[in-house]
Write a protein that holds these residues in place. Sequence first.
Motif, PDB file in Angstrom:
ATOM      1  N   PHE A 471       0.844  -1.178   0.000  1.00 46.22           N
ATOM      2  CA  PHE A 471       0.000   0.000   0.000  1.00 46.22           C
ATOM      3  C   PHE A 471       0.888   1.239   0.000  1.00 46.22           C
ATOM      4  N   ASN A 472       0.293   2.345  -0.309  1.00 47.06           N
ATOM      5  CA  ASN A 472       1.027   3.611  -0.300  1.00 47.06           C
ATOM      6  C   ASN A 472       0.969   4.236   1.087  1.00 47.06           C
ATOM      7  N   SER A 473       2.032   4.911   1.447  1.00 41.54           N
ATOM      8  CA  SER A 473       2.084   5.554   2.757  1.00 41.54           C
ATOM      9  C   SER A 473       0.969   6.590   2.881  1.00 41.54           C
ATOM     10  N   PRO A 474       0.284   6.636   4.009  1.00 40.89           N
ATOM     11  CA  PRO A 474      -0.811   7.618   4.167  1.00 40.89           C
ATOM     12  C   PRO A 474      -0.348   9.061   3.984  1.00 40.89           C
ATOM     13  N   ASP A 475       0.907   9.356   4.318  1.00 37.79           N
ATOM     14  CA  ASP A 475       1.397  10.727   4.155  1.00 37.79           C
ATOM     15  C   ASP A 475       1.911  11.012   2.747  1.00 37.79           C
ATOM     16  N   GLY A 476       1.741  10.032   1.822  1.00 34.88           N
ATOM     17  CA  GLY A 476       2.139  10.231   0.439  1.00 34.88           C
ATOM     18  C   GLY A 476       3.628  10.135   0.195  1.00 34.88           C
ATOM     19  N   ASP A 477       4.372   9.619   1.175  1.00 35.79           N
ATOM     20  CA  ASP A 477       5.829   9.552   1.041  1.00 35.79           C
ATOM     21  C   ASP A 477       6.250   8.106   0.814  1.00 35.79           C
ATOM     22  N   GLY A 478       6.059   7.604  -0.410  1.00 32.14           N
ATOM     23  CA  GLY A 478       6.559   6.298  -0.769  1.00 32.14           C
ATOM     24  C   GLY A 478       5.567   5.164  -0.595  1.00 32.14           C
ATOM     25  N   ALA A 479       6.040   3.969  -0.947  1.00 30.26           N
ATOM     26  CA  ALA A 479       5.233   2.758  -0.859  1.00 30.26           C
ATOM     27  C   ALA A 479       5.674   1.944   0.349  1.00 30.26           C
ATOM     28  N   VAL A 480       4.738   1.113   0.859  1.00 33.44           N
ATOM     29  CA  VAL A 480       4.998   0.286   2.031  1.00 33.44           C
ATOM     30  C   VAL A 480       4.633  -1.159   1.691  1.00 33.44           C
ATOM     31  N   PHE A 481       5.571  -2.069   1.981  1.00 34.87           N
ATOM     32  CA  PHE A 481       5.297  -3.502   1.857  1.00 34.87           C
ATOM     33  C   PHE A 481       5.379  -4.101   3.259  1.00 34.87           C
ATOM     34  N   LEU A 482       4.284  -4.756   3.692  1.00 36.74           N
ATOM     35  CA  LEU A 482       4.192  -5.279   5.045  1.00 36.74           C
ATOM     36  C   LEU A 482       4.161  -6.802   4.998  1.00 36.74           C
ATOM     37  N   LEU A 483       5.209  -7.418   5.586  1.00 32.86           N
ATOM     38  CA  LEU A 483       5.323  -8.867   5.634  1.00 32.86           C
ATOM     39  C   LEU A 483       4.847  -9.356   7.003  1.00 32.86           C
ATOM     40  N   ARG A 484       3.946 -10.331   6.985  1.00 30.76           N
ATOM     41  CA  ARG A 484       3.450 -10.946   8.222  1.00 30.76           C
ATOM     42  C   ARG A 484       3.762 -12.435   8.194  1.00 30.76           C
ATOM     43  N   LEU A 485       4.440 -12.916   9.228  1.00 23.02           N
ATOM     44  CA  LEU A 485       4.789 -14.330   9.339  1.00 23.02           C
ATOM     45  C   LEU A 485       4.501 -14.810  10.756  1.00 23.02           C
ATOM     46  N   PRO A 486       4.105 -16.077  10.911  1.00 22.24           N
ATOM     47  CA  PRO A 486       3.968 -16.613  12.272  1.00 22.24           C
ATOM     48  C   PRO A 486       5.340 -16.739  12.931  1.00 22.24           C
ATOM     49  N   ARG A 487       5.399 -16.529  14.236  1.00 25.95           N
ATOM     50  CA  ARG A 487       6.685 -16.621  14.935  1.00 25.95           C
ATOM     51  C   ARG A 487       7.205 -18.056  14.962  1.00 25.95           C
ATOM     52  N   ASP A 488       6.281 -19.027  14.893  1.00 22.06           N
ATOM     53  CA  ASP A 488       6.699 -20.427  14.849  1.00 22.06           C
ATOM     54  C   ASP A 488       5.965 -21.095  13.702  1.00 22.06           C
ATOM     55  N   ALA A 489       6.604 -21.151  12.537  1.00 23.64           N
ATOM     56  CA  ALA A 489       5.955 -21.742  11.364  1.00 23.64           C
ATOM     57  C   ALA A 489       5.714 -23.228  11.554  1.00 23.64           C
ATOM     58  N   GLY A 490       6.470 -23.882  12.440  1.00 27.97           N
ATOM     59  CA  GLY A 490       6.294 -25.309  12.659  1.00 27.97           C
ATOM     60  C   GLY A 490       4.967 -25.646  13.290  1.00 27.97           C
ATOM     61  N   ARG A 491       4.352 -24.688  14.029  1.00 23.65           N
ATOM     62  CA  ARG A 491       3.058 -24.954  14.643  1.00 23.65           C
ATOM     63  C   ARG A 491       1.917 -24.890  13.629  1.00 23.65           C
ATOM     64  N   LEU A 492       2.110 -24.150  12.567  1.00 22.52           N
ATOM     65  CA  LEU A 492       1.057 -23.980  11.573  1.00 22.52           C
ATOM     66  C   LEU A 492       1.206 -24.914  10.393  1.00 22.52           C
ATOM     67  N   LEU A 493       2.419 -25.306  10.106  1.00 25.25           N
ATOM     68  CA  LEU A 493       2.670 -26.103   8.915  1.00 25.25           C
ATOM     69  C   LEU A 493       3.373 -27.389   9.292  1.00 25.25           C
ATOM     70  N   ASP A 494       3.028 -28.460   8.638  1.00 21.58           N
ATOM     71  CA  ASP A 494       3.699 -29.736   8.835  1.00 21.58           C
ATOM     72  C   ASP A 494       4.934 -29.752   7.946  1.00 21.58           C
TER      73      ASP A 494
END
Length: 519
Positions: A471-494
Amino acid sequence: MSGAAKRSFLAGLRWTSLRLRLLIVFALVALVAAVSASGIAYWLNREAVLTRTQDAALGDFRRQMQNRAASLPTQLTAAELRHAAEQMASSSPGYHVLLVGSHDGKPVVGSSDLDAFTAQDVPDSLRKQVSRKQPLKKGDSFEYHLFWQRTSIGGTPYLVAGTKIIGGGPTGYMLKSLDQERQDLNSLAWSLGIATALALIGSALLAQAAATTVLRPVQRLGDAARKLGEGKLDTRLVVSGTDELADLSRTFNRAAGSLEKKVADMSAREESSRRFVADMSHELRTPLTAITAVAEVLEDEADSLDPMIAPAVHLVVSETRRLNDLVENLMEVTRFDAGTARLVLDTVDVADQVTACVDARAWLDAVDLDAERGLMVRLDPRRLDVILANLIGNALKHGGSPVRVAVRADDDELTIEVRDHGPGVPEEVLPHVFDRFYKASASRPRSEGSGLGLSIAMENAHIHGGDITAFNSPDGDGAVFLLRLPRDAGRLLDAPADEDRDDDRDGPGDDANGKDGAK
């Protein structure tokens, strides 16, 4: 009630709604029919019973008045009137008689039973009708007629009738109890009510049987459609009969067969295309390795070459590296499409991982890192490196430095924000920045990257059970990419932890051109 139980209950209501509507419709039809029939039957029987009793009593009273009261003298004492009334009542048991005459100009009353029938029991309206002379009409030679009225005395229904003898004779009134008829009609009403209830129960049972007969095929069709939607394309219905539901089942089977064939054809073509890309990438690796080695030798000797040839050498080296990156990325994409990509999990410090990614690509001067040391997560460090390299490289290429990388985490989730200071991404392009080979402008079909970087980053996030949003920054200063990952991927994925890393290589992992032409 828990959320799952509530959803199950609501699903049950949805499943039974049609059945419930059928039961209600059948019950209402049966109720209306039964109530109508019972009401009509009760009204007809009531009129028949009351009319029969009334006609019998009035006819006998008329005869008694004509035969006995008409022969009485005009001047009678109360005792004589009472005796005459008793004789009239005794000759036809079931009603009481009241005679009103005159003696020496004074009214005299005689009743067959003073406790049961007195002058006060005669309604005033009836007394007035009886005493009033009626105009003579054609075929009618009597001035006084027999009048009757139904009334209630002490809560008991009665028939009261009266008439006057022509020529100065006594006036007679009759009181007939209708309590027995009321009891008979009440018994009839109870019988009709019970019959109505039985009809309602019978209609409910019939509706249940009809609903089961009709809805069972519909339920089987719904279950088959649900299985078909879940991907079980070999689902078919057993067809029996020649009715509309059987035709619907045959149509479903034909549609399912056609869908299965088309999906099989598409899957075969997709598998063929994927195999072609994989085979082509593998086949290109050998000549590319040789070409890359030669290009590196030429690059080392570029300074000693003819100035007219040096630019061509640099171009060949650059394009060879780009082609090598493209082949590696294509191989990685085919692994994702085939479902063979696997995680190799390890517990790492996120700040160290981001620093290592930036340092390996000589981006330290262009990246501002906001990350707390000691933030430990369990994920695939090599795939995290690929994600970060593409996001940060993309921000540097299209937004310019400095690029800010902020790392935050809670108990369950890790978030990494990559923000640049460029012009941002056009709103119409934002939904497509993770598409493969997407070009924001047809006039810029060529770029330095493969056009797969952000797509591969997204796939690596998904395999961890995470996601990336742009998404674009609300203040109009550049683009933002937000990465979300689980802290323990082993609990969610086999995810197997002992996978051979060399069999699942990502290539160079530094293609940062997934947003090619997006800015």
